[in-house]
Write a protein that holds these residues in place. Structure first.
Motif, PDB file in Angstrom:
ATOM      1  N   GLU A 116       0.844  -1.188   0.000  1.00 22.29           N
ATOM      2  CA  GLU A 116       0.000   0.000   0.000  1.00 22.29           C
ATOM      3  C   GLU A 116       0.877   1.235   0.000  1.00 22.29           C
ATOM      4  OE1 GLU A 116      -3.763  -1.918   2.525  1.00 22.29           O
ATOM      5  OE2 GLU A 116      -2.733  -0.127   3.221  1.00 22.29           O
ATOM      6  N   VAL A 117       0.423   2.252  -0.705  1.00 24.22           N
ATOM      7  CA  VAL A 117       1.174   3.494  -0.828  1.00 24.22           C
ATOM      8  C   VAL A 117       0.318   4.642  -0.301  1.00 24.22           C
ATOM      9  CG1 VAL A 117       2.347   5.066  -2.413  1.00 24.22           C
ATOM     10  CG2 VAL A 117       2.390   2.599  -2.837  1.00 24.22           C
ATOM     11  N   THR A 118       0.909   5.449   0.558  1.00 23.27           N
ATOM     12  CA  THR A 118       0.209   6.583   1.157  1.00 23.27           C
ATOM     13  C   THR A 118       0.979   7.856   0.887  1.00 23.27           C
ATOM     14  OG1 THR A 118      -0.602   5.141   2.927  1.00 23.27           O
ATOM     15  CG2 THR A 118      -0.721   7.511   3.309  1.00 23.27           C
ATOM     16  N   CYS A 131       5.840  10.305   0.721  1.00 17.85           N
ATOM     17  CA  CYS A 131       5.278   9.050   0.236  1.00 17.85           C
ATOM     18  C   CYS A 131       5.759   7.938   1.153  1.00 17.85           C
ATOM     19  CB  CYS A 131       5.740   8.799  -1.199  1.00 17.85           C
ATOM     20  SG  CYS A 131       5.325   7.162  -1.867  1.00 17.85           S
ATOM     21  N   SER A 132       4.850   7.076   1.562  1.00 22.46           N
ATOM     22  CA  SER A 132       5.255   5.918   2.361  1.00 22.46           C
ATOM     23  C   SER A 132       4.658   4.652   1.771  1.00 22.46           C
ATOM     24  CB  SER A 132       4.830   6.089   3.823  1.00 22.46           C
ATOM     25  OG  SER A 132       3.422   6.166   3.917  1.00 22.46           O
ATOM     26  N   PHE A 133       5.353   3.541   1.938  1.00 26.59           N
ATOM     27  CA  PHE A 133       4.892   2.272   1.403  1.00 26.59           C
ATOM     28  C   PHE A 133       5.079   1.198   2.475  1.00 26.59           C
ATOM     29  CE2 PHE A 133       9.350   1.323   0.490  1.00 26.59           C
ATOM     30  CZ  PHE A 133       9.863   2.582   0.198  1.00 26.59           C
ATOM     31  N   THR A 134       4.213   0.208   2.459  1.00 28.08           N
ATOM     32  CA  THR A 134       4.160  -0.732   3.575  1.00 28.08           C
ATOM     33  C   THR A 134       5.181  -1.864   3.487  1.00 28.08           C
ATOM     34  OG1 THR A 134       2.390  -1.917   2.426  1.00 28.08           O
ATOM     35  CG2 THR A 134       1.749  -0.282   4.080  1.00 28.08           C
ATOM     36  N   ASP A 135       5.570  -2.243   2.285  1.00 30.34           N
ATOM     37  CA  ASP A 135       6.530  -3.338   2.132  1.00 30.34           C
ATOM     38  C   ASP A 135       7.802  -2.790   1.499  1.00 30.34           C
ATOM     39  OD1 ASP A 135       7.963  -5.691   1.393  1.00 30.34           O
ATOM     40  OD2 ASP A 135       6.079  -6.825   1.372  1.00 30.34           O
ATOM     41  N   ASP A 193      14.250   5.935   1.290  1.00 36.33           N
ATOM     42  CA  ASP A 193      14.726   5.210   2.462  1.00 36.33           C
ATOM     43  C   ASP A 193      13.919   3.921   2.528  1.00 36.33           C
ATOM     44  OD1 ASP A 193      15.299   6.029   5.976  1.00 36.33           O
ATOM     45  OD2 ASP A 193      15.351   4.131   4.899  1.00 36.33           O
ATOM     46  N   LYS A 194      14.471   2.874   1.928  1.00 36.49           N
ATOM     47  CA  LYS A 194      13.735   1.612   1.841  1.00 36.49           C
ATOM     48  C   LYS A 194      13.424   1.022   3.207  1.00 36.49           C
ATOM     49  CE  LYS A 194      14.568  -1.886  -0.563  1.00 36.49           C
ATOM     50  NZ  LYS A 194      15.168  -3.023  -1.277  1.00 36.49           N
ATOM     51  N   SER A 195      14.374   1.096   4.099  1.00 35.80           N
ATOM     52  CA  SER A 195      14.194   0.432   5.396  1.00 35.80           C
ATOM     53  C   SER A 195      13.017   1.005   6.166  1.00 35.80           C
ATOM     54  CB  SER A 195      15.474   0.531   6.227  1.00 35.80           C
ATOM     55  OG  SER A 195      15.803   1.886   6.453  1.00 35.80           O
ATOM     56  N   SER A 196      12.794   2.295   6.017  1.00 37.48           N
ATOM     57  CA  SER A 196      11.668   2.908   6.716  1.00 37.48           C
ATOM     58  C   SER A 196      10.437   3.010   5.844  1.00 37.48           C
ATOM     59  CB  SER A 196      12.061   4.309   7.212  1.00 37.48           C
ATOM     60  OG  SER A 196      12.272   5.176   6.126  1.00 37.48           O
ATOM     61  N   GLY A 197      10.538   2.601   4.590  1.00 37.53           N
ATOM     62  CA  GLY A 197       9.398   2.637   3.682  1.00 37.53           C
ATOM     63  C   GLY A 197       8.955   4.041   3.339  1.00 37.53           C
ATOM     64  N   ARG A 198       9.916   4.921   3.075  1.00 34.21           N
ATOM     65  CA  ARG A 198       9.570   6.317   2.804  1.00 34.21           C
ATOM     66  C   ARG A 198      10.356   6.895   1.636  1.00 34.21           C
ATOM     67  NH1 ARG A 198       9.052   9.176   8.799  1.00 34.21           N
ATOM     68  NH2 ARG A 198       7.483   7.722   9.608  1.00 34.21           N
ATOM     69  N   SER A 199       9.686   7.821   0.964  1.00 34.93           N
ATOM     70  CA  SER A 199      10.327   8.603  -0.071  1.00 34.93           C
ATOM     71  C   SER A 199       9.816  10.028   0.030  1.00 34.93           C
ATOM     72  CB  SER A 199      10.014   8.047  -1.457  1.00 34.93           C
ATOM     73  OG  SER A 199      10.562   8.869  -2.478  1.00 34.93           O
ATOM     74  N   THR A 224      -0.915  17.450  -9.708  1.00 32.42           N
ATOM     75  CA  THR A 224      -0.970  16.378  -8.717  1.00 32.42           C
ATOM     76  C   THR A 224       0.263  15.515  -8.886  1.00 32.42           C
ATOM     77  OG1 THR A 224      -3.382  16.343  -8.626  1.00 32.42           O
ATOM     78  CG2 THR A 224      -2.238  14.358  -7.907  1.00 32.42           C
ATOM     79  N   TYR A 225       0.919  15.235  -7.793  1.00 36.41           N
ATOM     80  CA  TYR A 225       2.141  14.442  -7.805  1.00 36.41           C
ATOM     81  C   TYR A 225       1.848  13.062  -7.216  1.00 36.41           C
ATOM     82  CZ  TYR A 225       4.479  18.701  -9.104  1.00 36.41           C
ATOM     83  OH  TYR A 225       4.861  19.838  -9.785  1.00 36.41           O
ATOM     84  N   LEU A 226       2.189  12.063  -7.986  1.00 37.37           N
ATOM     85  CA  LEU A 226       1.905  10.684  -7.609  1.00 37.37           C
ATOM     86  C   LEU A 226       3.192   9.914  -7.364  1.00 37.37           C
ATOM     87  CD1 LEU A 226      -0.815   9.943 -10.316  1.00 37.37           C
ATOM     88  CD2 LEU A 226      -1.236  10.302  -7.898  1.00 37.37           C
ATOM     89  N   CYS A 227       3.150   9.097  -6.352  1.00 33.63           N
ATOM     90  CA  CYS A 227       4.245   8.206  -6.019  1.00 33.63           C
ATOM     91  C   CYS A 227       3.785   6.787  -6.335  1.00 33.63           C
ATOM     92  CB  CYS A 227       4.565   8.371  -4.532  1.00 33.63           C
ATOM     93  SG  CYS A 227       5.590   7.102  -3.798  1.00 33.63           S
ATOM     94  N   ALA A 228       4.668   5.954  -6.879  1.00 34.66           N
ATOM     95  CA  ALA A 228       4.264   4.595  -7.247  1.00 34.66           C
ATOM     96  C   ALA A 228       5.413   3.623  -7.077  1.00 34.66           C
ATOM     97  CB  ALA A 228       3.767   4.559  -8.689  1.00 34.66           C
ATOM     98  N   VAL A 229       5.081   2.414  -6.686  1.00 33.80           N
ATOM     99  CA  VAL A 229       6.066   1.352  -6.539  1.00 33.80           C
ATOM    100  C   VAL A 229       5.517   0.072  -7.165  1.00 33.80           C
ATOM    101  CG1 VAL A 229       7.072   2.285  -4.435  1.00 33.80           C
ATOM    102  CG2 VAL A 229       5.179   0.674  -4.265  1.00 33.80           C
TER     103      VAL A 229
END
Lengths: 118, 114
Positions: B3-5, B23-27, B67-73, B87-92
């Motif tokens: 999930e991306v927030t 941007c944060s991601f859960t995995d 920062d992969k370890s913390s799940g953030r960009s 609008t700025y979108l983050c995606a993984v």
């Protein structure tokens, strides 16, 4: 740079009509293309993965008989919304990535198709 | 399931201000992260792609960190201009998958006033 062309950009049609949307990679080959849908103020949601020469893979909840996908060549995928209804009104976007450039190449998106069903 | 927030959902700033979009991601098992720009009623324009082995990427006034370890960009925009309004979108990609479709956040809608 890699370009993805999507056509048409805007469609308004009556309920019950079938609408075809084309997605072309103009300067590269793509064995896989992706179709997304975006409702107002929502994020893009993957609908299906289009695979050249084989059947598309649909996400859960997406009706494969309603959203027909054909990927007949390495540069063209089409999405046909069959018997469209007002609830199918949305913004449809395709994407592709050059198959031979590995993970260093970002995905490239078309300009989207605004579909409005009356 | 990945999930991306994105926070904030909307941001208004005066011209010239520096700003940060989150941007944060859960995995954290991702191969890369991509930032896009979307103008109203338009498709997506890729801004920056950060590979999992990288910590940041720069393009002009834009700088994205990962920062992969913390799940953030974060996406840093320097000296903002009215033309940056979008609008700025983050995606993984899904965790441990490459060459697949992307999972998007809901985006941050930026408005830069002159």
């Amino acid at each position: 740079g890699a370009v993805v062309s999507q056509h048409p950009s805007w469609v308004i049609c009556k309920s019950g009509t079938s609408v075809k949307i084309e997605c072309r990679s103009l300067d590269f080959q793509a064995t896989t293309m992706f179709w997304y849908r975006q409702f107002p103020k929502q994020s893009l949601m993957l609908m299906a993965t289009s695979n050249e020469g084989s059947k598309a893979t649909y996400e859960q909840g997406v009706e494969k008989d309603k959203f027909l996908i054909n990927h007949a060549s390495l540069t063209l995928s089409t999405l046909t919304v069959t018997s469209a209804h007002p609830e199918d009104s949305s913004f449809y976007i395709c994407s592709a990535r050059p198959w031979d450039r590995g993970q260093v190449e970002p995905q490239h998106f078309g300009d989207g198709t605004r579909l409005s069903i009356l | 399931k990945q999930e991306v927030t994105q926070i904030p959902a909307a941001l208004s700033v005066p011209e010239g201000e520096n700003l940060v979009l989150n941007c944060s991601f859960t995995d954290s098992a991702i191969y890369n992260l991509q930032w896009f720009r979307q103008d109203p009623g338009k498709g997506l324009t890729s801004l920056l792609l950060i590979q999992s082995s990288q910590r940041e990427q720069t393009s002009g006034r834009l700088n994205a960190s990962l920062d992969k370890s913390s799940g953030r960009s974060t996406l840093y925009i320097a000296a903002s201009q009215p033309g940056d309004s979008a609008t700025y979108l983050c995606a993984v990609p899904p965790a441990n998958q490459a060459g697949t479709a992307l999972i998007f956040g809901k985006g941050t809608t930026l408005s830069v006033s002159s």
